[in-house]
Design a protein around this motif. Structure first.
Motif, mmCIF file in Angstrom:
data_model
loop_
_atom_site.group_PDB
_atom_site.id
_atom_site.type_symbol
_atom_site.label_atom_id
_atom_site.label_comp_id
_atom_site.label_asym_id
_atom_site.label_seq_id
_atom_site.Cartn_x
_atom_site.Cartn_y
_atom_site.Cartn_z
ATOM 1 N N ALA B 106 0.948 -1.260 -0.388
ATOM 2 C CA ALA B 106 -0.472 0.306 -0.148
ATOM 3 C C ALA B 106 0.933 1.097 -0.196
ATOM 4 O O ALA B 106 0.484 2.491 -0.871
ATOM 5 C CB ALA B 106 -1.514 -0.075 1.091
ATOM 6 N N ILE B 107 2.136 1.012 0.724
ATOM 7 C CA ILE B 107 2.818 2.125 0.482
ATOM 8 C C ILE B 107 3.865 2.305 -0.619
ATOM 9 O O ILE B 107 3.726 3.729 -0.729
ATOM 10 C CB ILE B 107 3.659 2.513 1.623
ATOM 11 N N LEU B 108 3.254 1.865 -1.142
ATOM 12 C CA LEU B 108 4.365 1.704 -2.391
ATOM 13 C C LEU B 108 3.530 2.449 -3.503
ATOM 14 O O LEU B 108 3.849 2.926 -4.297
ATOM 15 C CB LEU B 108 4.980 0.434 -3.020
ATOM 16 N N LEU B 109 2.211 1.821 -3.103
ATOM 17 C CA LEU B 109 1.495 1.921 -4.692
ATOM 18 C C LEU B 109 1.494 3.540 -4.372
ATOM 19 O O LEU B 109 0.853 3.906 -4.914
ATOM 20 C CB LEU B 109 -0.185 0.761 -4.492
ATOM 21 N N SER B 110 0.969 4.109 -3.287
ATOM 22 C CA SER B 110 0.145 4.904 -2.489
ATOM 23 C C SER B 110 1.361 6.600 -3.710
ATOM 24 O O SER B 110 0.121 7.620 -3.920
ATOM 25 C CB SER B 110 0.560 5.635 -1.529
ATOM 26 N N GLY B 111 2.371 6.240 -3.192
ATOM 27 C CA GLY B 111 3.579 6.978 -4.017
ATOM 28 C C GLY B 111 2.684 7.134 -5.960
ATOM 29 O O GLY B 111 2.594 8.483 -6.525
ATOM 30 N N PHE B 112 1.673 6.201 -6.392
ATOM 31 C CA PHE B 112 1.854 6.401 -7.666
ATOM 32 C C PHE B 112 0.251 7.532 -7.822
ATOM 33 O O PHE B 112 0.359 8.447 -8.454
ATOM 34 C CB PHE B 112 0.634 5.586 -8.693
ATOM 35 N N PHE B 113 -0.671 7.647 -6.663
ATOM 36 C CA PHE B 113 -1.602 9.042 -7.106
ATOM 37 C C PHE B 113 -1.035 10.110 -6.455
ATOM 38 O O PHE B 113 -1.416 10.833 -7.512
ATOM 39 C CB PHE B 113 -2.423 8.590 -5.197
ATOM 40 N N SER B 114 0.395 10.550 -5.118
ATOM 41 C CA SER B 114 0.532 11.252 -5.205
ATOM 42 C C SER B 114 1.640 11.560 -6.834
ATOM 43 O O SER B 114 1.637 12.894 -7.647
ATOM 44 C CB SER B 114 2.321 11.820 -4.435
ATOM 45 N N ALA B 115 1.688 11.264 -7.443
ATOM 46 C CA ALA B 115 2.682 11.213 -9.083
ATOM 47 C C ALA B 115 1.495 11.596 -9.998
ATOM 48 O O ALA B 115 2.526 12.616 -10.709
ATOM 49 C CB ALA B 115 3.467 9.300 -8.920
ATOM 50 N N ALA B 116 0.581 10.827 -9.283
ATOM 51 C CA ALA B 116 -0.259 11.815 -10.787
ATOM 52 C C ALA B 116 -0.700 12.590 -10.725
ATOM 53 O O ALA B 116 -0.506 14.019 -11.359
ATOM 54 C CB ALA B 116 -1.445 11.078 -10.762
ATOM 55 N N ILE B 117 -0.827 13.445 -9.529
ATOM 56 C CA ILE B 117 -0.961 14.968 -8.763
ATOM 57 C C ILE B 117 -0.419 15.945 -9.663
ATOM 58 O O ILE B 117 -0.364 16.642 -9.816
ATOM 59 C CB ILE B 117 -1.221 14.737 -7.847
ATOM 60 N N GLY B 118 1.277 15.434 -8.982
ATOM 61 C CA GLY B 118 2.149 15.603 -8.941
ATOM 62 C C GLY B 118 2.305 16.286 -10.783
ATOM 63 O O GLY B 118 2.717 17.248 -11.021
ATOM 64 N N LYS B 233 10.474 16.862 -18.017
ATOM 65 C CA LYS B 233 9.903 17.563 -17.055
ATOM 66 C C LYS B 233 8.834 17.094 -16.278
ATOM 67 O O LYS B 233 8.621 16.853 -14.899
ATOM 68 C CB LYS B 233 9.716 19.136 -17.515
ATOM 69 N N LEU B 234 7.984 16.451 -17.392
ATOM 70 C CA LEU B 234 7.022 15.258 -16.481
ATOM 71 C C LEU B 234 7.453 14.565 -15.950
ATOM 72 O O LEU B 234 6.934 13.676 -14.904
ATOM 73 C CB LEU B 234 6.045 15.633 -17.961
ATOM 74 N N THR B 235 8.414 14.059 -16.429
ATOM 75 C CA THR B 235 8.947 13.048 -15.686
ATOM 76 C C THR B 235 9.663 12.885 -14.918
ATOM 77 O O THR B 235 9.592 11.977 -13.285
ATOM 78 C CB THR B 235 9.824 11.687 -16.421
ATOM 79 N N ALA B 236 10.351 13.843 -14.444
ATOM 80 C CA ALA B 236 10.862 14.326 -13.355
ATOM 81 C C ALA B 236 9.420 14.505 -12.541
ATOM 82 O O ALA B 236 9.804 14.019 -11.095
ATOM 83 C CB ALA B 236 11.925 15.733 -13.503
ATOM 84 N N PHE B 237 8.758 15.601 -12.670
ATOM 85 C CA PHE B 237 7.812 15.404 -12.109
ATOM 86 C C PHE B 237 6.891 14.424 -11.018
ATOM 87 O O PHE B 237 6.636 14.440 -9.879
ATOM 88 C CB PHE B 237 6.030 16.505 -12.427
ATOM 89 N N ALA B 238 6.433 13.286 -12.245
ATOM 90 C CA ALA B 238 6.082 11.971 -11.915
ATOM 91 C C ALA B 238 6.917 11.587 -10.878
ATOM 92 O O ALA B 238 6.418 10.819 -9.510
ATOM 93 C CB ALA B 238 5.657 11.411 -13.328
ATOM 94 N N ILE B 239 8.310 10.739 -11.078
ATOM 95 C CA ILE B 239 9.113 10.871 -10.706
ATOM 96 C C ILE B 239 9.325 11.138 -9.091
ATOM 97 O O ILE B 239 9.620 10.646 -8.075
ATOM 98 C CB ILE B 239 10.506 9.805 -11.053
ATOM 99 N N SER B 240 9.767 11.938 -9.362
ATOM 100 C CA SER B 240 9.913 12.861 -8.365
ATOM 101 C C SER B 240 8.533 12.885 -6.931
ATOM 102 O O SER B 240 8.684 13.036 -6.035
ATOM 103 C CB SER B 240 10.269 14.726 -8.019
#
Lengths: 372, 358
Positions: B106-118, B233-240
């Motif tokens: 769950a912790i590792l998956l939750s990153g994807f939500f913030s990646a999308a918002i990012g 730029k967008l990959t940087a935002f997503a991964i960050s």
């Protein structure tokens, strides 16, 4: 390597401090906030608490013959520091006083595991009243009505110019709000603050212009109470206090004194019940659950007129003391009403329900089964 | 003498491209890993776990996330705390909707939500730069914190408006909630931090990392040599944001145990930005050094007077602490404006030629 050394030093220091905690006296730590955005209310509260305990140490040699080790750990009202302080002080502590809703929420689950009673007078969240579920949380003695989290909504309310403004402000926010209200010529007699909002220093800034401002409070500063004279004699004149005359007569200082008095009463009750002056954290919980602040007892302790009578029980950790309306007369707060009791019926079931929900969410959660 | 690189010949491409081509570097890293994985957990007290080890690791991870965006791709962001919040709330919702979900997953998956918002909040970066972009990310900061407060569904309509971490088990051991032991939580945090750090080291020295650096150094030039800025730029935002989101979930689930919306307010963003700047923009090790200075040192300083037997008021100690940390920050920035990582880089260079400098 430099950082390695630094880190090694950190561990060395941690090890030393961990071992230096001794078992003398009753360890009563307080997570104070004399710094940070809420320091203006924190300093008088902390001074009041500390001075009362110092007074007991000087006058009676502690409680039941055991000295009180009243240590402070500074949090600056920051949750992060709060948890740091909780971990630091919990060693031999028989109680913990987190002093902020944020810290309370974090420490609450931990106290259930560490079995340390948490004295949280007037903050935290409403379901904590349910002593059966939250057996380690003791939010005496506030009426539940006042125990909601502060919110920023008063800003919007003020814009709408209503008949009354009720403020749930805390700390630095209050002084700003009150001066602002004075500036915009808001009628002060229609401005009511909850217990955190009745701080003398906030009103001092506006002086006469603040006349009529009201605040709900479950404590009252009575400069003539015997306990204040004792504190003056044993602590302040002995140069052991950081307070001053002005602060001493304020609402928050007296509240600090009362909180310490409640804690001391809990300790006394536990000592009497278990016949042992060196009580444990679990015994103190019993004590705090069985405080009976009758009018006579309040007089005996010298707290005349400073706190309304109340009694706690294992399923009722708040005691529902009710409160007074205090009004600012331009120089000090005056008692303006008789004792008002909170209307508990409306939300007491709600609180029990929320408490049960909290326990299920945090399962397995140890509930006080022996409490009926 | 100790750090002599002479004689370490690379005879194949894979040797030349190894993570740590210099033996001494690999040796140092091994020491630190040994300390982190074996020595600290065996010796640390509950207090050390809760106030030094776990928070330093989590803050380092958050700083690492921001460093990818600001240090490597050159996009200034002031919304870090809000993205941490997205991770924390996403994790909370996932675990309350699917209680059987493995907490670490769950912790590792939750990153994807913030990646999308990012990514959504990163779109303005295609048109605006520098301070203006910082203001755009500031909007994310304010909007998201407001959302955490107003959208009651996010915190399951709790009366307190806060999220509370339930007791969660993984393979029969509590990993989150009040019943979890610090040691278990420390290992969970450490594994995730190590994993993501390894990923970042490889990302930043690979194709993507070079793209980011080119964008950072001069975006027009990068575009001219054929680097797609949109992708960069967008990959940087997503991964960050992914890393920051994971750190946010760890922050609440492995350490704090409860969170109010205002926890993710702007002071936290600034704190992480300070860690990145003081640690060193565009470096991996800098995040750790910065976190030790900003998060760990105040805790240690707080213990010093007591350990020395000095009777100083707790409040006074706190005041002193703020002053000392503040002046240390100024000192380090004057001595080395490029951060602690650069300081270490210089020390290392000197060590390599010591004792016979040119």
């Amino acid at each position: 390597m430099k950082y390695l050394n630094k880190l090694a030093a950190a561990f060395a220091v941690t090890a030393i401090t961990a071992s230096s905690v001794s078992a003398e006296g009753l360890v009563v730590p307080n997570l104070s906030y004399r710094t940070g955005p809420f320091a203006s209310t924190g300093i008088p509260l902390m001074n009041g608490q500390k001075d009362y305990m110092e007074m007991l140490n000087a006058r009676d040699g502690g409680i039941g013959g055991v000295k009180i080790d009243f240590g402070e750990c500074e949090t600056g009202y920051s949750t992060e520091k709060g948890v740091e302080c909780y971990e630091k002080t919990k060693g031999n502590a028989i109680v913990t006083q987190p002093w902020s809703t944020g810290i309370t929420l974090q420490v609450l689950p931990k106290t259930n595991v560490d079995k340390i009673p948490m004295l949280a007078p007037g903050y935290g969240f409403s379901p904590m009243k349910d002593g059966k579920t939250f057996q380690w949380a003791i939010p005496v003695p506030v009426g539940l009505k006042e125990m909601q989290n502060q919110s920023a909504q008063w800003l919007q309310i003020r814009r709408e110019r209503p008949d009354y403004v009720v403020m749930w402000g805390w700390g630095a926010m209050n002084a700003g709000a009150i001066s602002e209200a004075v500036k915009t010529k808001f009628p002060m007699d229609k401005f009511i603050g909850v217990w955190w909002s009745g701080h003398d220093a906030d009103l001092d800034v506006v002086g006469d212009a603040g006349k009529g401002y009201k605040s709900v409070s479950w404590s009252f500063p009575n400069a003539d109470a015997p306990v204040m004279a004792d504190i003056k004699k044993h602590v302040i004149d002995a140069g052991m206090s950081d307070t001053n005359d002005k602060e001493m007569n304020g609402v928050f200082y007296s509240r600090g004194v009362i909180i310490s008095a409640i804690l001391a009463e809990g300790i006394t009750a536990a000592q009497a019940e278990f016949g042992n002056p060196q009580i444990s954290a679990e015994q103190l919980r019993w004590g705090l659950e069985n405080i009976d602040f009758t009018a006579d007892r309040i007089k005996e302790l010298g707290l005349d007129g400073m706190v309304p009578p109340f009694a706690t029980a294992c399923d009722n950790h708040t005691g529902h003391s009710g409160g007074w309306i205090l009004e600012w007369d331009g120089a000090a707060f005056q008692k303006k009403s008789d004792l008002i009791m909170p209307n508990v019926d409306g939300y007491s079931d709600l609180a029990t329900e929320k408490a049960a929900a909290y326990a299920t969410e945090n399962a397995p959660w140890a509930v006080n089964e022996s409490c009926q | 003498m100790f750090y002599r690189t002479a004689g370490q010949f690379k005879t194949s491409y894979s040797k030349d491209q190894a993570l740590f081509p210099v033996k001494q570097d690999a040796f140092l890293v091994a020491i630190f890993l040994l300390l982190a994985w074996v020595v600290f957990p065996l010796t640390a007290s509950e207090f050390t776990f809760q106030t030094l080890l776990i928070p330093i690791l989590i803050y380092s991870l958050a700083a690492l996330g921001l460093n990818v965006l600001t240090g490597y791709a050159g996009q200034l962001s002031l919304g870090t705390a809000a993205f941490m919040g997205v991770g924390a709330y996403a994790c909370y919702k996932m675990l309350t909707i699917f209680p059987m979900l493995n907490p670490v997953v769950a912790i590792l998956l939750s990153g994807f939500f913030s990646a999308a918002i990012g990514v959504v909040f990163g779109i303005p970066s295609l048109r605006i730069k520098g301070f203006y972009l910082a203001i755009a990310t500031l909007a994310a900061q304010f909007f998201l914190v407001w959302l955490f407060e107003k959208w009651a569904w996010l915190y399951n309509y709790n009366a307190s408006g806060a999220i509370q971490v339930p007791n969660l088990k993984m393979f029969g051991v509590y990993v989150a909630g009040p019943l979890a032991t610090s040691k278990v939580q420390y290992y969970v945090v450490l594994s995730i931090v190590c994993l993501l750090t390894l990923m970042c080291i490889n990302l930043t020295r690979g194709n993507l990392g070079r793209m980011w650096k080119a964008t950072r150094d001069m975006d027009i030039a990068a575009e001219l040599i054929g680097i797609p800025l949109l992708r960069s730029k967008l990959t940087a935002f997503a991964i960050s944001s992914y890393i920051v989101g994971v750190s946010g979930a760890l922050f609440v689930f492995m350490w704090r145990g409860a969170a109010e919306p205002n926890l993710f307010d702007i002071p936290l963003s600034f704190r992480i930005l300070f860690i990145v700047i003081i640690g060193g923009l565009g470096s991996i090790i800098g995040n750790y050094l910065g976190a030790i200075l900003i998060v760990g040192l105040p805790v240690v300083l707080n213990l010093v007077p007591e350990a020395l037997g000095l009777q100083i008021d707790s409040a006074t100690v706190e005041h002193l602490n703020i002053m000392i940390i503040g002046s240390l920050i100024v000192f380090f920035l004057i001595v080395e404006p490029h951060g602690l990582a650069q300081l270490w880089r210089l020390i290392r260079e000197k060590l390599i030629i010591w004792p016979f400098p040119h």
